[in-house]
Design a protein around this motif. Structure first.
Motif, PDB file in Angstrom:
ATOM      1  N   ALA A  25     -76.557 104.856  51.713  1.00 37.81           N
ATOM      2  CA  ALA A  25     -76.885 105.026  53.130  1.00 37.81           C
ATOM      3  C   ALA A  25     -76.788 103.706  53.893  1.00 37.81           C
ATOM      4  O   ALA A  25     -76.354 103.674  55.046  1.00 37.81           O
ATOM      5  N   ALA A  26     -77.164 102.615  53.248  1.00 38.62           N
ATOM      6  CA  ALA A  26     -77.133 101.306  53.904  1.00 38.62           C
ATOM      7  C   ALA A  26     -75.724 100.730  54.034  1.00 38.62           C
ATOM      8  O   ALA A  26     -75.458  99.943  54.935  1.00 38.62           O
ATOM      9  N   THR A  27     -74.834 101.124  53.135  1.00 38.15           N
ATOM     10  CA  THR A  27     -73.496 100.521  53.119  1.00 38.15           C
ATOM     11  C   THR A  27     -72.389 101.456  53.584  1.00 38.15           C
ATOM     12  O   THR A  27     -71.303 100.992  53.921  1.00 38.15           O
ATOM     13  N   GLY A  28     -72.641 102.756  53.556  1.00 41.36           N
ATOM     14  CA  GLY A  28     -71.598 103.706  53.904  1.00 41.36           C
ATOM     15  C   GLY A  28     -70.721 104.096  52.716  1.00 41.36           C
ATOM     16  O   GLY A  28     -69.784 104.870  52.873  1.00 41.36           O
ATOM     17  N   LEU A  29     -71.011 103.551  51.555  1.00 43.46           N
ATOM     18  CA  LEU A  29     -70.271 103.926  50.346  1.00 43.46           C
ATOM     19  C   LEU A  29     -70.902 105.167  49.733  1.00 43.46           C
ATOM     20  O   LEU A  29     -72.095 105.421  49.900  1.00 43.46           O
ATOM     21  N   ALA A  30     -70.126 105.903  48.991  1.00 39.79           N
ATOM     22  CA  ALA A  30     -70.646 107.083  48.297  1.00 39.79           C
ATOM     23  C   ALA A  30     -71.394 106.643  47.037  1.00 39.79           C
ATOM     24  O   ALA A  30     -70.992 105.675  46.385  1.00 39.79           O
ATOM     25  N   PRO A  31     -72.473 107.331  46.689  1.00 40.62           N
ATOM     26  CA  PRO A  31     -73.193 106.986  45.458  1.00 40.62           C
ATOM     27  C   PRO A  31     -72.288 106.904  44.220  1.00 40.62           C
ATOM     28  O   PRO A  31     -72.440 105.969  43.428  1.00 40.62           O
ATOM     29  N   PRO A  32     -71.323 107.833  44.024  1.00 46.81           N
ATOM     30  CA  PRO A  32     -70.458 107.692  42.843  1.00 46.81           C
ATOM     31  C   PRO A  32     -69.636 106.388  42.843  1.00 46.81           C
ATOM     32  O   PRO A  32     -69.345 105.841  41.780  1.00 46.81           O
ATOM     33  N   THR A  33     -69.302 105.900  44.012  1.00 39.94           N
ATOM     34  CA  THR A  33     -68.591 104.630  44.099  1.00 39.94           C
ATOM     35  C   THR A  33     -69.467 103.502  43.578  1.00 39.94           C
ATOM     36  O   THR A  33     -69.007 102.613  42.850  1.00 39.94           O
ATOM     37  N   LEU A  34     -70.746 103.534  43.940  1.00 38.63           N
ATOM     38  CA  LEU A  34     -71.687 102.520  43.471  1.00 38.63           C
ATOM     39  C   LEU A  34     -71.879 102.619  41.963  1.00 38.63           C
ATOM     40  O   LEU A  34     -71.967 101.594  41.275  1.00 38.63           O
ATOM     41  N   VAL A  35     -71.928 103.838  41.451  1.00 37.98           N
ATOM     42  CA  VAL A  35     -72.045 104.034  39.999  1.00 37.98           C
ATOM     43  C   VAL A  35     -70.827 103.449  39.300  1.00 37.98           C
ATOM     44  O   VAL A  35     -70.955 102.769  38.281  1.00 37.98           O
ATOM     45  N   GLN A  36     -69.646 103.668  39.856  1.00 35.38           N
ATOM     46  CA  GLN A  36     -68.429 103.116  39.257  1.00 35.38           C
ATOM     47  C   GLN A  36     -68.451 101.593  39.254  1.00 35.38           C
ATOM     48  O   GLN A  36     -68.018 100.963  38.299  1.00 35.38           O
ATOM     49  N   ARG A  37     -68.961 100.992  40.331  1.00 32.08           N
ATOM     50  CA  ARG A  37     -68.975  99.530  40.432  1.00 32.08           C
ATOM     51  C   ARG A  37     -69.988  98.888  39.494  1.00 32.08           C
ATOM     52  O   ARG A  37     -69.721  97.854  38.895  1.00 32.08           O
ATOM     53  N   TYR A  38     -71.179  99.464  39.431  1.00 34.62           N
ATOM     54  CA  TYR A  38     -72.290  98.781  38.755  1.00 34.62           C
ATOM     55  C   TYR A  38     -72.783  99.455  37.486  1.00 34.62           C
ATOM     56  O   TYR A  38     -73.502  98.836  36.706  1.00 34.62           O
ATOM     57  N   GLY A  39     -72.464 100.707  37.291  1.00 36.67           N
ATOM     58  CA  GLY A  39     -72.851 101.400  36.066  1.00 36.67           C
ATOM     59  C   GLY A  39     -74.232 102.018  36.109  1.00 36.67           C
ATOM     60  O   GLY A  39     -74.405 103.168  35.772  1.00 36.67           O
ATOM     61  N   SER A  40     -75.206 101.248  36.524  1.00 39.14           N
ATOM     62  CA  SER A  40     -76.580 101.759  36.594  1.00 39.14           C
ATOM     63  C   SER A  40     -77.313 101.085  37.760  1.00 39.14           C
ATOM     64  O   SER A  40     -76.879 100.046  38.264  1.00 39.14           O
ATOM     65  N   ARG A  41     -78.399 101.710  38.149  1.00 40.19           N
ATOM     66  CA  ARG A  41     -79.216 101.131  39.220  1.00 40.19           C
ATOM     67  C   ARG A  41     -79.731  99.764  38.803  1.00 40.19           C
ATOM     68  O   ARG A  41     -79.734  98.811  39.576  1.00 40.19           O
ATOM     69  N   GLU A  42     -80.156  99.645  37.549  1.00 40.69           N
ATOM     70  CA  GLU A  42     -80.695  98.381  37.051  1.00 40.69           C
ATOM     71  C   GLU A  42     -79.639  97.280  37.081  1.00 40.69           C
ATOM     72  O   GLU A  42     -79.936  96.141  37.444  1.00 40.69           O
ATOM     73  N   ALA A  43     -78.410  97.617  36.721  1.00 36.60           N
ATOM     74  CA  ALA A  43     -77.325  96.630  36.756  1.00 36.60           C
ATOM     75  C   ALA A  43     -77.022  96.216  38.198  1.00 36.60           C
ATOM     76  O   ALA A  43     -76.721  95.047  38.464  1.00 36.60           O
ATOM     77  N   MET A  44     -77.115  97.152  39.122  1.00 35.90           N
ATOM     78  CA  MET A  44     -76.889  96.838  40.535  1.00 35.90           C
ATOM     79  C   MET A  44     -77.980  95.904  41.061  1.00 35.90           C
ATOM     80  O   MET A  44     -77.679  94.920  41.743  1.00 35.90           O
ATOM     81  N   VAL A  45     -79.213  96.176  40.718  1.00 37.82           N
ATOM     82  CA  VAL A  45     -80.326  95.329  41.148  1.00 37.82           C
ATOM     83  C   VAL A  45     -80.199  93.938  40.523  1.00 37.82           C
ATOM     84  O   VAL A  45     -80.387  92.919  41.194  1.00 37.82           O
ATOM     85  N   ARG A  46     -79.856  93.883  39.259  1.00 33.72           N
ATOM     86  CA  ARG A  46     -79.690  92.597  38.575  1.00 33.72           C
ATOM     87  C   ARG A  46     -78.566  91.794  39.220  1.00 33.72           C
ATOM     88  O   ARG A  46     -78.688  90.590  39.438  1.00 33.72           O
ATOM     89  N   ALA A  47     -77.456  92.443  39.533  1.00 30.71           N
ATOM     90  CA  ALA A  47     -76.335  91.759  40.189  1.00 30.71           C
ATOM     91  C   ALA A  47     -76.763  91.212  41.550  1.00 30.71           C
ATOM     92  O   ALA A  47     -76.374  90.099  41.935  1.00 30.71           O
ATOM     93  N   ALA A  48     -77.579  91.967  42.266  1.00 33.31           N
ATOM     94  CA  ALA A  48     -78.067  91.503  43.562  1.00 33.31           C
ATOM     95  C   ALA A  48     -78.965  90.283  43.402  1.00 33.31           C
ATOM     96  O   ALA A  48     -78.876  89.329  44.185  1.00 33.31           O
ATOM     97  N   ARG A  49     -79.803  90.298  42.393  1.00 32.93           N
ATOM     98  CA  ARG A  49     -80.691  89.153  42.160  1.00 32.93           C
ATOM     99  C   ARG A  49     -79.894  87.923  41.717  1.00 32.93           C
ATOM    100  O   ARG A  49     -80.183  86.797  42.152  1.00 32.93           O
ATOM    101  N   MET A  50     -78.910  88.109  40.876  1.00 32.16           N
ATOM    102  CA  MET A  50     -78.075  86.979  40.456  1.00 32.16           C
ATOM    103  C   MET A  50     -77.318  86.404  41.656  1.00 32.16           C
ATOM    104  O   MET A  50     -77.210  85.180  41.806  1.00 32.16           O
ATOM    105  N   ALA A  51     -76.820  87.267  42.521  1.00 36.05           N
ATOM    106  CA  ALA A  51     -76.129  86.798  43.729  1.00 36.05           C
ATOM    107  C   ALA A  51     -77.095  86.052  44.645  1.00 36.05           C
ATOM    108  O   ALA A  51     -76.722  85.052  45.271  1.00 36.05           O
ATOM    109  N   ALA A  52     -78.339  86.521  44.705  1.00 32.43           N
ATOM    110  CA  ALA A  52     -79.344  85.825  45.528  1.00 32.43           C
ATOM    111  C   ALA A  52     -79.622  84.433  44.976  1.00 32.43           C
ATOM    112  O   ALA A  52     -79.768  83.471  45.742  1.00 32.43           O
TER     113      ALA A  52
END
Length: 166
Positions: A35-62
């Motif tokens: 909802a925040a990015t305009g991407l479809a949830p399956p697209t996010l799953v393809q990019r990051y694999g899991s919610r935890e991996a997405m959160v971890r990637a965000a923290r590493m980027a921070a």
């Protein structure tokens, strides 16, 4: 051939960090990031694999962004005092990026950043063990002040702590 990414990872991870800052871990899901990015949830799953991996990637980027900002602030304030350095680094929402220090990579990034800031503060406070101790106290006061300011208590002034230490 894979499609080109219309929204880069940096933008997605910034949205994840914003959600973390606003509502913590529970605010981040594939649906809320979609909802925040305009991407479809399956697209996010393809990019990051899991919610935890997405959160971890965000923290590493921070941590990457904070490290870059800190390096720039150290250079920009080389001939100035400790308060100028901390002001140049700017506000840091440590709770949003370091909430899970059980992850060894995140813990290592946090420790390295703290050591960098404390070393730069120590150079501005003098030499020897007293400067190192003062830098550690100032770092703790700075982070404590940021925590309590976020809670609405702005009675503590960092410049008073700097005066006491110098």
């Amino acid at each position: 051939m894979p499609r080109t990414r219309t929204i880069p990872d940096s933008q997605v991870l910034a949205a994840v960090r914003h959600l973390l800052g606003e509502g913590g871990e529970r605010a981040v899901s594939f649906a809320t990031v979609a909802a925040a990015t305009g991407l479809a949830p399956p697209t996010l799953v393809q990019r990051y694999g899991s919610r935890e991996a997405m959160v971890r990637a965000a923290r590493m980027a921070a941590w990457d962004e904070l490290g870059n900002r800190t390096t720039e602030a150290i250079s920009a304030t080389a001939n100035k005092g400790p308060q100028a350095l901390l002001k140049a680094i700017g506000p840091v929402n440590i709770a949003a990026i370091a909430s899970d220090l059980r992850d060894p990579d995140l813990a290592q990034r946090a420790a390295a950043w703290r050591a960098t800031v404390e070393a730069a503060l120590a150079l501005r406070l003098g030499t020897g063990s007293k400067a190192k101790e003062g830098a550690a106290l100032l770092f703790a006061a700075w982070q404590g002040q940021a925590l309590w300011a976020a809670a609405g208590d702005d009675g503590f002034r960092l410049k008073d702590a700097v005066k006491r230490l110098t």
